[in-house]
Design a protein around this motif. Structure first.
Motif, PDB file in Angstrom:
ATOM      1  N   PRO A 112       0.821  -1.307  -0.001  1.00  0.00           N
ATOM      2  CA  PRO A 112       0.037   0.023   0.123  1.00  0.00           C
ATOM      3  C   PRO A 112       0.754   1.615  -0.144  1.00  0.00           C
ATOM      4  O   PRO A 112       0.493   2.162  -0.633  1.00  0.00           O
ATOM      5  N   PRO A 113       1.761   1.417   0.988  1.00  0.00           N
ATOM      6  CA  PRO A 113       2.609   2.629   0.844  1.00  0.00           C
ATOM      7  C   PRO A 113       3.315   2.754  -0.697  1.00  0.00           C
ATOM      8  O   PRO A 113       3.552   4.135  -0.995  1.00  0.00           O
ATOM      9  N   ALA A 114       3.676   1.886  -1.194  1.00  0.00           N
ATOM     10  CA  ALA A 114       4.248   1.910  -2.406  1.00  0.00           C
ATOM     11  C   ALA A 114       3.382   2.242  -3.672  1.00  0.00           C
ATOM     12  O   ALA A 114       3.737   3.009  -4.636  1.00  0.00           O
ATOM     13  N   LEU A 115       2.129   1.749  -3.722  1.00  0.00           N
ATOM     14  CA  LEU A 115       1.109   1.845  -4.518  1.00  0.00           C
ATOM     15  C   LEU A 115       0.289   3.046  -4.557  1.00  0.00           C
ATOM     16  O   LEU A 115      -0.165   3.486  -5.562  1.00  0.00           O
ATOM     17  N   ASN A 116      -0.032   3.674  -3.282  1.00  0.00           N
ATOM     18  CA  ASN A 116      -1.073   4.814  -3.241  1.00  0.00           C
ATOM     19  C   ASN A 116      -0.379   5.839  -4.010  1.00  0.00           C
ATOM     20  O   ASN A 116      -1.146   6.780  -4.701  1.00  0.00           O
ATOM     21  N   PRO A 117       0.916   6.316  -4.112  1.00  0.00           N
ATOM     22  CA  PRO A 117       1.309   7.399  -4.454  1.00  0.00           C
ATOM     23  C   PRO A 117       1.118   7.312  -6.165  1.00  0.00           C
ATOM     24  O   PRO A 117       0.675   8.185  -6.783  1.00  0.00           O
ATOM     25  N   ILE A 118       1.461   6.044  -6.607  1.00  0.00           N
ATOM     26  CA  ILE A 118       1.329   5.788  -7.857  1.00  0.00           C
ATOM     27  C   ILE A 118      -0.281   5.848  -8.405  1.00  0.00           C
ATOM     28  O   ILE A 118      -0.545   6.333  -9.578  1.00  0.00           O
ATOM     29  N   ILE A 119      -1.150   5.387  -7.644  1.00  0.00           N
ATOM     30  CA  ILE A 119      -2.530   5.453  -8.077  1.00  0.00           C
ATOM     31  C   ILE A 119      -2.986   6.751  -8.069  1.00  0.00           C
ATOM     32  O   ILE A 119      -3.706   7.092  -9.092  1.00  0.00           O
ATOM     33  N   TYR A 120      -2.646   7.674  -7.167  1.00  0.00           N
ATOM     34  CA  TYR A 120      -2.932   8.973  -7.077  1.00  0.00           C
ATOM     35  C   TYR A 120      -2.374   9.657  -8.244  1.00  0.00           C
ATOM     36  O   TYR A 120      -3.074  10.765  -8.760  1.00  0.00           O
ATOM     37  N   SER A 121      -0.985   9.566  -8.422  1.00  0.00           N
ATOM     38  CA  SER A 121      -0.276  10.356  -9.576  1.00  0.00           C
ATOM     39  C   SER A 121      -0.942   9.974 -10.900  1.00  0.00           C
ATOM     40  O   SER A 121      -1.089  10.892 -11.786  1.00  0.00           O
ATOM     41  N   ILE A 122      -1.432   8.649 -11.098  1.00  0.00           N
ATOM     42  CA  ILE A 122      -2.003   8.291 -12.507  1.00  0.00           C
ATOM     43  C   ILE A 122      -3.377   8.815 -12.413  1.00  0.00           C
ATOM     44  O   ILE A 122      -3.917   9.309 -13.569  1.00  0.00           O
ATOM     45  N   LYS A 123      -4.425   8.728 -11.640  1.00  0.00           N
ATOM     46  CA  LYS A 123      -5.808   9.020 -11.476  1.00  0.00           C
ATOM     47  C   LYS A 123      -6.103  10.328 -11.538  1.00  0.00           C
ATOM     48  O   LYS A 123      -6.991  10.788 -12.045  1.00  0.00           O
ATOM     49  N   SER A 124      -5.143  11.037 -10.733  1.00  0.00           N
ATOM     50  CA  SER A 124      -5.496  12.785 -10.372  1.00  0.00           C
ATOM     51  C   SER A 124      -4.844  13.675 -11.395  1.00  0.00           C
ATOM     52  O   SER A 124      -3.532  13.649 -11.277  1.00  0.00           O
ATOM     53  N   SER A 125      -5.478  14.225 -12.191  1.00  0.00           N
ATOM     54  CA  SER A 125      -4.998  15.153 -13.203  1.00  0.00           C
ATOM     55  C   SER A 125      -4.287  16.141 -12.695  1.00  0.00           C
ATOM     56  O   SER A 125      -3.200  16.945 -13.044  1.00  0.00           O
ATOM     57  N   GLN A 126      -4.941  16.794 -11.490  1.00  0.00           N
ATOM     58  CA  GLN A 126      -4.333  17.945 -10.868  1.00  0.00           C
ATOM     59  C   GLN A 126      -2.802  17.753 -10.293  1.00  0.00           C
ATOM     60  O   GLN A 126      -1.985  18.439 -10.351  1.00  0.00           O
ATOM     61  N   ILE A 127      -2.654  16.292  -9.648  1.00  0.00           N
ATOM     62  CA  ILE A 127      -1.324  16.069  -9.176  1.00  0.00           C
ATOM     63  C   ILE A 127      -0.493  15.620 -10.431  1.00  0.00           C
ATOM     64  O   ILE A 127       0.906  16.134 -10.246  1.00  0.00           O
ATOM     65  N   ARG A 128      -0.864  15.438 -11.335  1.00  0.00           N
ATOM     66  CA  ARG A 128      -0.032  15.074 -12.850  1.00  0.00           C
ATOM     67  C   ARG A 128       0.412  16.242 -13.278  1.00  0.00           C
ATOM     68  O   ARG A 128       1.541  16.549 -13.506  1.00  0.00           O
ATOM     69  N   GLU A 129      -0.671  17.363 -13.131  1.00  0.00           N
ATOM     70  CA  GLU A 129      -0.086  18.487 -13.757  1.00  0.00           C
ATOM     71  C   GLU A 129       0.689  19.386 -12.765  1.00  0.00           C
ATOM     72  O   GLU A 129       1.755  19.889 -13.425  1.00  0.00           O
TER      73      GLU A 129
END
Length: 313
Positions: free
Chosen positions: A285-302
């Motif tokens: 979970p600690p490794a996947l959570n940042p990846i999940i939110y980085s992929i799905k959240s356009s605000q974080i990606r931008e």
């Protein structure tokens, strides 16, 4: 061993790596190092981006910051002992040090469960009452929720180390994992552990169990609201904001429930199964959570792309 009449308490426990694969520990440490590195860098990146990006200063991302801090805490709790075994075969951990590690691992797990519930509540308010979202979940309210979450974890688990410290232990001092876990320590005792089992079960059901139930209820209400939306596009847009959170919930709760069931009912399962589920619960979970939110959240990606462009300019 400390001797006091019929009372025995080990000065230390011996931790296990991956049973049956001890000769390959150095090679096995490579994927573990990669996961730890991803977890550390990913969660630090999430915190940095949220802090530096003014548009992300809203409840959803405040709760995501809490999740990232909790994940960093879990990584830092287990990293020294896990890599210590894989790299240097350092299996010994002092009795009090083991209880301290166990306390913080369980606190952080309970906090993560509560943060996921708070995030579910945030999604429910955002979808069901979008116009009142900012007035209901103010910055002060979010801070109060965070404080309650921390206090609930600390207070509910405070008796656990003392309940373990009062027990008499057998000569067997080998733990099942490369970290200290309450059921694992408790099962090494040569005394009546009914109080420990009862208290552990009550706390687990009243905290993590209730959190999971309320998360499910939140999503039932969200789906009910979404079904009432006018168009299919609006439905999909509303549900899309929940995908990251649903993934985080599944990644956290499935291994946790599996590990709890194994410790209570899976006595005849191979030790390797127990070990793999435990590592999945605390490292994935600690490794996947940042990846999940980085992929799905356009605000974080931008925000991430903007930060990278500034560094290259």
């Amino acid at each position: 061993w400390e001797f006091n009449g019929s009372f025995y308490q080990p000065s230390a426990f011996l931790m296990m790596g991956i049973p049956g694969l001890e000769a390959l520990h150095h090679w096995i440490s490579i994927p573990f190092c990669a996961l730890y590195l991803i977890a550390l860098l990913g969660n630090c990146m999430i915190l940095f981006i949220i802090k530096k990006t003014q548009s992300l200063h809203e409840p959803m991302y405040y709760f995501l910051s809490m999740l990232a801090v909790t994940d960093l805490g879990l990584v830092l709790c287990t990293l020294p002992t896990t890599l210590g075994i894989f790299w240097f075969n350092m299996r010994r951990i002092g009795f009090d040090a083991c209880l301290t590690q166990m306390y913080f691992i369980h606190i952080l797990s309970f906090i993560e469960s509560s943060v996921l519930l708070a995030m579910a509540f945030d999604r429910f308010i955002a979808i069901s009452h979008p116009l009142r979202h900012s007035s209901i979940l103010t910055k002060t309210t979010v801070m109060k929720i965070g404080l309650v979450i921390i206090l609930r974890g600390m207070v509910s688990l405070l008796p656990i180390p003392f309940l373990l410290k009062r027990l008499t232990y057998c000569r067997k001092i080998e733990l099942s994992h490369s970290f200290c876990f309450h059921p694992d320590i408790m099962n090494l005792a040569c005394a009546d552990i009914k109080v420990n089992v009862f208290y552990g079960m009550i706390i687990l059901l009243s905290t993590v169990g209730m959190d999971f139930i309320f998360i499910v209820l939140s999503y039932i209400l969200i789906i009910k609201t979404v079904i009432g939306l006018a168009t299919k596009e609006e439905c999909l847009k509303a549900l899309n904001t929940c995908v990251s959170h649903i993934c985080a919930v599944l990644v956290f709760f499935i291994p946790m429930i599996g590990l709890s069931m194994i410790h209570r009912f899976g006595k005849n399962l191979p030790p390797l199964v127990n070990t793999l589920v435990a590592y999945t619960y605390l490292i994935i979970p600690p490794a996947l959570n940042p990846i999940i939110y980085s992929i799905k959240s356009s605000q974080i990606r931008e925000a991430l792309l903007k930060a990278l462009r500034r560094k290259t300019d």
